[in-house]
Design a protein around this motif. Structure first.
Motif, PDB file in Angstrom:
ATOM      1  N   ALA A  80       0.811  -1.213   0.000  1.00  0.00           N
ATOM      2  CA  ALA A  80       0.000   0.000   0.000  1.00  0.00           C
ATOM      3  C   ALA A  80       0.847   1.267   0.000  1.00  0.00           C
ATOM      4  O   ALA A  80       0.376   2.330  -0.408  1.00  0.00           O
ATOM      5  N   ASP A  81       2.096   1.178   0.462  1.00  0.00           N
ATOM      6  CA  ASP A  81       2.926   2.368   0.612  1.00  0.00           C
ATOM      7  C   ASP A  81       3.832   2.631  -0.581  1.00  0.00           C
ATOM      8  O   ASP A  81       4.662   3.540  -0.535  1.00  0.00           O
ATOM      9  N   LEU A  82       3.680   1.874  -1.652  1.00  0.00           N
ATOM     10  CA  LEU A  82       4.536   2.045  -2.822  1.00  0.00           C
ATOM     11  C   LEU A  82       3.714   2.390  -4.056  1.00  0.00           C
ATOM     12  O   LEU A  82       2.504   2.166  -4.105  1.00  0.00           O
ATOM     13  N   ASP A  83       4.407   2.958  -5.046  1.00  0.00           N
ATOM     14  CA  ASP A  83       3.802   3.214  -6.350  1.00  0.00           C
ATOM     15  C   ASP A  83       4.090   2.051  -7.289  1.00  0.00           C
ATOM     16  O   ASP A  83       5.088   1.339  -7.117  1.00  0.00           O
ATOM     17  N   VAL A  84       3.232   1.879  -8.269  1.00  0.00           N
ATOM     18  CA  VAL A  84       3.481   0.892  -9.320  1.00  0.00           C
ATOM     19  C   VAL A  84       3.501   1.591 -10.671  1.00  0.00           C
ATOM     20  O   VAL A  84       2.882   2.642 -10.856  1.00  0.00           O
ATOM     21  N   THR A  85       4.241   1.005 -11.591  1.00  0.00           N
ATOM     22  CA  THR A  85       4.259   1.459 -12.974  1.00  0.00           C
ATOM     23  C   THR A  85       3.679   0.361 -13.837  1.00  0.00           C
ATOM     24  O   THR A  85       4.080  -0.798 -13.738  1.00  0.00           O
ATOM     25  N   VAL A  86       2.695   0.722 -14.650  1.00  0.00           N
ATOM     26  CA  VAL A  86       2.049  -0.211 -15.566  1.00  0.00           C
ATOM     27  C   VAL A  86       2.430   0.180 -16.987  1.00  0.00           C
ATOM     28  O   VAL A  86       2.310   1.347 -17.369  1.00  0.00           O
ATOM     29  N   GLU A  87       2.896  -0.782 -17.766  1.00  0.00           N
ATOM     30  CA  GLU A  87       3.205  -0.551 -19.173  1.00  0.00           C
ATOM     31  C   GLU A  87       2.470  -1.588 -20.010  1.00  0.00           C
ATOM     32  O   GLU A  87       2.533  -2.782 -19.721  1.00  0.00           O
ATOM     33  N   ILE A  88       1.744  -1.129 -21.015  1.00  0.00           N
ATOM     34  CA  ILE A  88       0.960  -2.010 -21.867  1.00  0.00           C
ATOM     35  C   ILE A  88       1.424  -1.834 -23.306  1.00  0.00           C
ATOM     36  O   ILE A  88       1.392  -0.730 -23.851  1.00  0.00           O
ATOM     37  N   ASN A  89       1.880  -2.917 -23.913  1.00  0.00           N
ATOM     38  CA  ASN A  89       2.285  -2.913 -25.316  1.00  0.00           C
ATOM     39  C   ASN A  89       1.353  -3.834 -26.087  1.00  0.00           C
ATOM     40  O   ASN A  89       1.231  -5.014 -25.770  1.00  0.00           O
ATOM     41  N   ALA A  90       0.675  -3.269 -27.070  1.00  0.00           N
ATOM     42  CA  ALA A  90      -0.343  -4.002 -27.810  1.00  0.00           C
ATOM     43  C   ALA A  90      -0.101  -3.868 -29.308  1.00  0.00           C
ATOM     44  O   ALA A  90       0.456  -2.871 -29.770  1.00  0.00           O
ATOM     45  N   PRO A  91      -0.534  -4.852 -30.087  1.00  0.00           N
ATOM     46  CA  PRO A  91      -0.386  -4.769 -31.544  1.00  0.00           C
ATOM     47  C   PRO A  91      -1.384  -3.787 -32.143  1.00  0.00           C
ATOM     48  O   PRO A  91      -2.396  -3.458 -31.528  1.00  0.00           O
ATOM     49  N   ALA A  92      -1.104  -3.327 -33.337  1.00  0.00           N
ATOM     50  CA  ALA A  92      -2.029  -2.439 -34.040  1.00  0.00           C
ATOM     51  C   ALA A  92      -3.078  -3.219 -34.818  1.00  0.00           C
ATOM     52  O   ALA A  92      -4.097  -2.655 -35.230  1.00  0.00           O
ATOM     53  N   THR A  93      -2.819  -4.518 -35.022  1.00  0.00           N
ATOM     54  CA  THR A  93      -3.764  -5.344 -35.773  1.00  0.00           C
ATOM     55  C   THR A  93      -3.835  -6.734 -35.163  1.00  0.00           C
ATOM     56  O   THR A  93      -2.930  -7.170 -34.455  1.00  0.00           O
ATOM     57  N   LEU A  94      -4.923  -7.430 -35.448  1.00  0.00           N
ATOM     58  CA  LEU A  94      -5.031  -8.863 -35.213  1.00  0.00           C
ATOM     59  C   LEU A  94      -4.931  -9.525 -36.569  1.00  0.00           C
ATOM     60  O   LEU A  94      -5.502  -9.042 -37.553  1.00  0.00           O
TER      61      LEU A  94
END
Length: 203
Positions: A80-94
């Motif tokens: 609870a006392d820390l920060d998190v970093t979220v990184e999302i890498n997604a394709p432009a197409t299926l």
């Protein structure tokens, strides 16, 4: 202290061509690291057919934001006392390979996070979620949203007999499929999203 989460896109496209169609859904795979737990929420897949049963060439299907009932939900549990970093890498197409030809359908994703407090249910978390601006694929935020005022004391160092308090935050993933090219055959379109969650270091 890192957490890695791979989302394997499996799009069983329900495209209507020559009178045929199939079901579609996007599956998720979870990979846990040390110190952060990431689990599926009440909606554990991004399923465009749940939004629109029959998807035809030329159409666009949108799961518009975190308030859409078909948005995927991920739960983050950590200190609870820390920060998190979220990184999302997604394709432009299926994509789908038919013979020697690759067919593609454009897809764009967005995400939001909610870190109100550990006792917040998902429905309430959606109403106070913070959307990450379009074009950004990362966000850093405290596991527990801080109240106004001066910064709190630094985290308590690890020592014998002490357990750090934990908090729960939520990620909501949504997006748009299409426009579907008229030439797209029905079949299984695939791609992959990589989601990485780790404690922020601010190096």
């Amino acid at each position: 202290m890192n957490k890695y989460f791979n989302i394997a896109f499996l799009l069983l496209a329900g495209l209507l061509f020559a009178g045929t169609g199939e079901a579609q859904q996007i599956k998720f795979g979870l990979y846990a690291g040390t110190g952060i737990t990431l689990t599926k929420g009440s909606v554990d897949e991004l399923n465009f057919n749940s939004k629109q049963t029959v998807i035809i060439g030329g159409s666009t299907v949108s799961i518009s934001d975190q308030n859409d009932q078909f948005a995927a939900v991920l739960t983050i549990e950590g200190r609870a006392d820390l920060d998190v970093t979220v990184e999302i890498n997604a394709p432009a197409t299926l994509d789908i390979l038919v013979g020697a030809t690759t067919y593609t359908i454009p897809v764009s994703l967005g995400f939001a996070y909610s870190n109100l407090n550990s006792g917040t249910d998902i429905a309430t978390a959606k109403t106070v979620a913070v959307q990450v601006p379009s074009g950004f694929n990362y966000a850093a935020f405290p596991m527990r949203r801080r109240t106004a005022g001066p910064p709190g004391p630094p985290p308590t160092p690890d020592h014998a007999g002490f357990s750090h308090p934990t908090a729960t935050a939520y990620l909501f993933i949504f997006g748009t499929l299409g426009p579907v090219p008229l030439s797209s055959p029905a079949g299984i379109y695939t791609g992959e999203i990589d989601v990485r969650v780790e404690y922020s270091t601010y190096d």
